[in-house]
Design a protein around this motif. Structure first.
Motif, PDB file in Angstrom:
ATOM      1  N   SER A 316       0.781  -0.753   0.116  1.00 28.66           N
ATOM      2  CA  SER A 316      -0.219   0.043  -0.357  1.00 28.66           C
ATOM      3  C   SER A 316       0.767   1.486  -0.361  1.00 28.66           C
ATOM      4  O   SER A 316       1.953   1.371   0.602  1.00 28.66           O
ATOM      5  N   ASP A 346      -3.293   0.856  -3.864  1.00 31.67           N
ATOM      6  CA  ASP A 346      -3.125  -1.016  -3.469  1.00 31.67           C
ATOM      7  C   ASP A 346      -2.374  -1.141  -4.804  1.00 31.67           C
ATOM      8  O   ASP A 346      -2.967  -0.886  -6.086  1.00 31.67           O
ATOM      9  N   VAL A 355      -8.091   2.975  -3.084  1.00 31.96           N
ATOM     10  CA  VAL A 355      -8.707   2.532  -2.203  1.00 31.96           C
ATOM     11  C   VAL A 355      -9.606   3.255  -1.744  1.00 31.96           C
ATOM     12  O   VAL A 355     -10.767   3.017  -1.651  1.00 31.96           O
ATOM     13  N   TRP A 356      -9.087   4.805  -0.994  1.00 33.49           N
ATOM     14  CA  TRP A 356      -9.780   5.857  -0.894  1.00 33.49           C
ATOM     15  C   TRP A 356      -8.933   6.774  -1.251  1.00 33.49           C
ATOM     16  O   TRP A 356      -7.997   7.496  -1.294  1.00 33.49           O
TER      17      TRP A 356
END
Length: 446
Positions: A316, A346, A355-356
């Protein structure tokens, strides 16, 4: 190097900016600060911190800026990690001040395994600095251990150029770079340079990373490199990969090209950001042959830049947005701030995936860090408004969700601006941030 993760600006030779130890949870927080500028108000930008093996002292490197005289210098300060009391000071040679993003030669120092600081100077020499406590007087002091014969790089870094980064590889060679694009190696047993090479038409404006496999990873203003030492210990280019260096220096950056120190991920990847137009990307390379594994666009087109190292685990990446920051006295004062943004990428099956993205927090220029023990990303934020106070906050972001977990007021006004300095976790879990006036810290209370 001394014990991870307290030996250099980015925690370790991977430049991971990750701690296996815990940081504050925001419980009954206790905030403290210390002023490191002299009485006449000379600016003190604290850029780096390391911690000693006894876990009760921190060594801060602050840039002292004397704008009227036109020069600056790095000062090492020995500080009680609990009380923030100054115990000793040590000045490096002064150098001419150039530009708002100026970084003196001693910015990328590190602590060696013998608890000595290895630091560069404007004279293109490397100093070894130790410190000790004198029981009869009750005083601490710094010592220039190789004063009689500093490690001399002047035959390899030309006049007008200066030291940029210092980092040992896993075999014990010291690798050095210059702002003008020199890459060299030095034998730390003899203090002599083995050899160096010049990257033509390229500058180096960040640090470098080193992996157990022998590679040393350096990003210039034009390309990403892996170097290895040859049989004589001389630097040799294993691969070179150009990236989108952009057409201009974006708001928030100090030079064109990537603003990130290369960061290693596990045993395979190395990652940086580009300066892509119109959108910035996170780039992930294979360390063995340099092929681009994946590229992920981040933040809004035309509204993104990055001048700080990525935070990375094996799989990550955490990247922040520094777009909109040009001047400490203008861009984060009178209620103003920078474009918000923090994102998690990621790497799975040789593909990048966002992912966000947290678009609520503005992080003007911090070297953000993360604790694996708490699962919190520790950063330093400045919201838009109110104009009368200009508050700065210690801020914790959840690694899993990207949501803000807590915010704690660090202070109000321009002296609490961190101006490209970093966050650091001490061995006891205290969170420290270097700011224009000195250091601010927060720890959990009883």
């Amino acid at each position: 190097m001394a014990e991870n993760p307290w030996n250099c600006m980015h925690n370790d030779s991977y430049q991971s900016d990750v701690y296996p130890t815990p940081g504050p949870l925001g419980s009954n927080p206790v905030v403290s600060s210390t002023w490191l500028g002299p009485p006449d108000g000379i600016q003190a930008i604290v850029v780096g911190m390391t911690f000693d093996r006894a876990n009760n002292l921190l060594i801060a490197a602050s840039i002292k800026v004397l704008r009227e005289q036109g020069f600056a210098f790095v000062q090492l300060t020995l500080i009680d990690a609990t009380t923030l009391a100054t115990l000793a000071r040590f000045d490096l040679p002064r150098e001419t001040l150039t530009g708002t993003g100026f970084r003196p030669a001693g910015t990328y120092f590190y602590m060696a395994q013998d608890n000595r600081i290895v630091i560069g100077t404007k004279d293109r020499t490397i100093w070894l600095v130790s410190y000790s406590f004198d029981s009869p007087t009750g005083l601490w002091s710094f010592h220039h251990d190789n004063e009689a014969a500093p490690w001399d790089l002047t035959a390899h870094i030309p006049q007008g150029d200066s030291i940029q980064g210092l980092q040992p590889d896993w075999s014990g060679l010291l690798w050095f770079t210059s702002k003008g694009g020199v890459v060299g190696t030095l034998d730390m047993d003899t203090g002599l340079v083995i050899d160096s090479l010049q990257l033509p038409g390229e500058r180096i404006v960040n640090g470098h990373a080193a992996g157990e496999e022998g590679g040393v990873y350096i990003a210039s203003t034009l390309a990403m490199y892996r170097f290895d030492a040859d049989s004589d210990g001389a630097p040799s280019i294993s691969w070179r990969k150009t990236y989108d260096a952009g057409t201009h220096i974006k708001e928030g950056q100090t030079d064109i090209g990537t603003g990130t120190t290369p960061t290693l991920m596990g045993d395979r990847f190395v990652t940086i950001t580009d300066n892509g137009q119109p959108q910035m990307h996170v780039l992930v390379y294979d360390r063995a042959d340099g092929h681009l594994v994946c590229s992920e666009p981040v933040f809004q087109p035309g509204q993104a830049s990055n001048e700080n190292s990525l935070v990375a685990t094996d799989t990550s990446i955490i990247v922040e947005n520094n777009f909109g920051y040009k001047n400490a006295l203008k861009d984060t004062t009178h209620g103003r701030t920078t474009t918000p943004g923090l994102a998690r990428i990621d790497v799975e099956n040789d593909a990048c995936r966002t992912v966000w993205t947290n678009e609520s927090e503005s992080i003007p220029t911090l070297i953000t860090k993360m604790s694996l023990a708490t699962g919190l990303i520790y950063t330093y934020t400045k919201p838009k408004g109110p104009a009368a106070t200009d508050p700065w906050y210690f801020t914790a972001i959840d690694f899993e969700t990207g949501e803000t977990v807590w915010k704690i007021l660090a202070g109000v006004g321009v002296l609490y601006n961190n101006h490209y300095a970093g966050a650091y976790l001490g061995p006891d879990g205290t969170l420290y941030v270097g700011v224009l006036g000195g250091i601010v810290a927060v720890r959990d209370g009883e």
